[in-house]
Design an enzyme around this catalytic site. Structure first.
Site, PDB file in Angstrom:
ATOM      1  CE  LYS A  22       8.503  10.428   9.126  1.00 45.15           C
ATOM      2  NZ  LYS A  22       7.968   9.938   9.830  1.00 45.15           N
ATOM      3  CB  SER A 134       2.512  -2.269  12.203  1.00 44.34           C
ATOM      4  OG  SER A 134       3.419  -1.034  11.609  1.00 44.34           O
ATOM      5  CG  LEU A 142      11.430   4.391  11.047  1.00 41.00           C
ATOM      6  CD1 LEU A 142      12.199   2.546  11.220  1.00 41.00           C
ATOM      7  CD2 LEU A 142      12.606   5.216  10.345  1.00 41.00           C
ATOM      8  N   GLY A 143       6.643   6.791  11.685  1.00 42.65           N
ATOM      9  CA  GLY A 143       5.897   6.918  11.285  1.00 42.65           C
ATOM     10  C   GLY A 143       4.786   5.736  11.607  1.00 42.65           C
ATOM     11  CB  SER A 144       4.845   3.637  13.608  1.00 41.90           C
ATOM     12  OG  SER A 144       4.432   4.191  14.719  1.00 41.90           O
ATOM     13  CG  ASP A 194       5.075  11.675   9.817  1.00 35.82           C
ATOM     14  OD1 ASP A 194       5.805  12.007   9.058  1.00 35.82           O
ATOM     15  OD2 ASP A 194       5.035  10.951  10.509  1.00 35.82           O
TER      16      ASP A 194
END
Ligand SMILES: Nc1ncnc2c1ncn2[C@@H]1O[C@H](COP(=O)(O)OP(=O)(O)OP(=O)(O)O)[C@@H](O)[C@H]1O
Ligand SMILES: C[C@@](O)(CCO)CC(=O)[O-]
Length: 416
Positions: A22, A134, A142-144, A194
């Site tokens: 995100k 990923s 970035l919301g990993s 997130d």
């Protein structure tokens, strides 16, 4: 407490659950204090491949963070349910099993919590291999972690027979609830934005404690995400803002109000059918939001350098996520030429930053045992070049370009 696992799938083919990273467009940090935030899903995603075993083992293969390990007994669902906070799951595991600290420890704890809570007895007995790949850079804002938690929660709920394709509102809500608990394992007290974006996709307005609101017609927005590669800790940055607020409550609350107002205003304007008007508004608001975040002390010299470079290319930028390094996003004019994007990326790369020209506002969680006309197993074997002894090993070795082929078709159309 959410209901216990029920109705397990008796026999299951390998499948992939995938969820996006995100970017927060407006409202990071202020969201922790109950203000609105607006975020969108990225075309960069996490892909969790789950394959059955027969030896009763739980193999966790996480090549992005150098983890390939086999867990013995998982905590029972009852033991998980008795925890005061999901983050206490470490007390249920042997310390010898876990790395002392770092991404591997967090990921293993998240897995132990969600698998302990959600896996039905039949799958515990037969075992499974989970391999997560990923394209969301780890720890960059970035919301990993949410992409990881959401894909994991969806995969485990599917194994418990409670989710199938994760495409109905009910299934998504369940995935989101469990992924939030996974995020609590990783982050202590996350806001939930997130995991909401990674689950629902598109653009969302979010206020802590209420259900996320999907926004308007949601014109997909071209951005350049720039990872400064300066490491940061979300937990430490959130704590730093809290300390600043303890010192200057009235001033910091005014900044939070201003950030919240920008987010609310943007949320309304996402319903505007005119992409040009929306773009005009966003360009000014992004710059203003960054200035307010800088006043909270969460910018960084690398982020400021990035903003100078992108502004010279008429792409206003702001930090996205927790700040303190990590990532920024620059708005690309919808009519901007590919050569202009390439030029800004080249300048940013010369500073040592990683650049991802991408689109915000794509699909959320997806679960499938097929890729187009092929089974997931056949797809992995074919793309890996055939003859794989072990599907997870083949998946672990796939190139980023190959993985991107797993993105939902709607998204692939947007990217290319
Ligand atoms: N590819 C991956 N494989 C395994 N675990 C992952 C992967 N990506 C993320 N994680 C998990 O998420 C954690 C990263 O969380 P962190 O909050 O530091 O980063 P982030 O989610 O990218 O940033 P932010 O929360 O600011 O958006 C890792 O420690 C790991 O537990
Ligand atoms: C900084 C923050 O607002 C966003 C991190 O992506 C923290 C949170 O909302 O949990």
């Amino acid at each position: 407490m959410l209901a216990a696992p029920s109705n397990p799938i008796p026999q299951w083919p390998p499948f992939v659950a995938s969820a996006p990273g995100k970017a927060i467009l407006f409202g990071e940090h202020a969201v922790v204090y109950g203000k609105a935030a607006v975020a969108g899903s990225l075309s960069m995603r996490a892909y969790a491949l789950v394959t059955p075993r027969t030896d009763g083992l739980m193999r966790l293969c996480l090549p992005d963070i150098d983890i390939d390990t086999t867990l013995g007994a998982l905590p029972s669902a009852a033991a998980i349910a008795s925890l005061a906070h999901p983050g206490d799951v470490a007390t249920l595991l042997s310390a010898a099993l876990l790395p002392q600290e770092g991404p591997g420890r967090t990921a293993m704890l998240t897995f132990a919590y969600l698998a302990g809570a959600l896996l039905p007895a039949s799958v515990r007995q037969s075992g499974l291999t989970l391999c997560v790949r990923s394209l969301v850079p780890v720890g960059a804002g970035l919301g990993s972690s949410a992409a990881f938690s959401v894909s994991l929660a969806a995969a485990l709920l599917r194994l418990g027979g409670r989710v199938s394709a994760a495409d109905s509102a009910e299934e998504r809500q369940l995935v989101d609830q469990w992924a939030f608990r996974g995020e609590q394992v990783a982050h202590g007290t996350p806001s939930g934005i997130d995991n909401a974006v990674a689950t629902h996709g598109g653009f969302l307005a979010y206020t802590r404690g209420s259900s996320p609101r999907q926004l308007g017609a949601a014109h997909p927005t071209r951005v350049v995400i720039c990872d400064t590669r300066v490491p940061k800790s979300t937990r430490a940055l959130v704590a730093g803002v809290r300390a600043l607020r303890d010192q200057h409550p009235a001033a910091i609350d005014s900044i939070m109000d201003a950030i919240g107002a920008l987010a609310e205003d943007a949320a309304q304007r996402f319903a505007d059918p005119s992409a040009e008007r929306l773009e005009d508004h966003l360009r000014g608001a992004v710059a203003l939001n960054h200035a307010l975040l800088a006043a909270l002390g969460v910018s960084h010299p690398a982020l400021e350098r990035m903003r100078v470079i992108s502004a010279a290319h008429k792409m206003p930028a702001k930090l996205t996520g927790a700040g303190g390094g990590g990532c920024a996003l620059a708005l690309v004019p919808q009519a901007g030429a590919a050569s202009e994007v390439a030029a800004v990326c080249a300048e940013l790369a010369a500073e040592g930053f990683a650049c991802y020209p991408t689109v915000v506002g794509g699909a959320g969680i997806e679960c499938a045992a097929r890729v187009g006309a092929e089974s997931v197993a056949a797809w992995v074997e074919r793309v890996a070049g055939g003859g794989c002894e072990d599907l997870a090993d083949a998946f672990a070795a796939l190139s980023a370009d190959a993985l991107a082929e797993l993105a939902p078709p709607v998204l692939r159309k947007l990217i290319h």
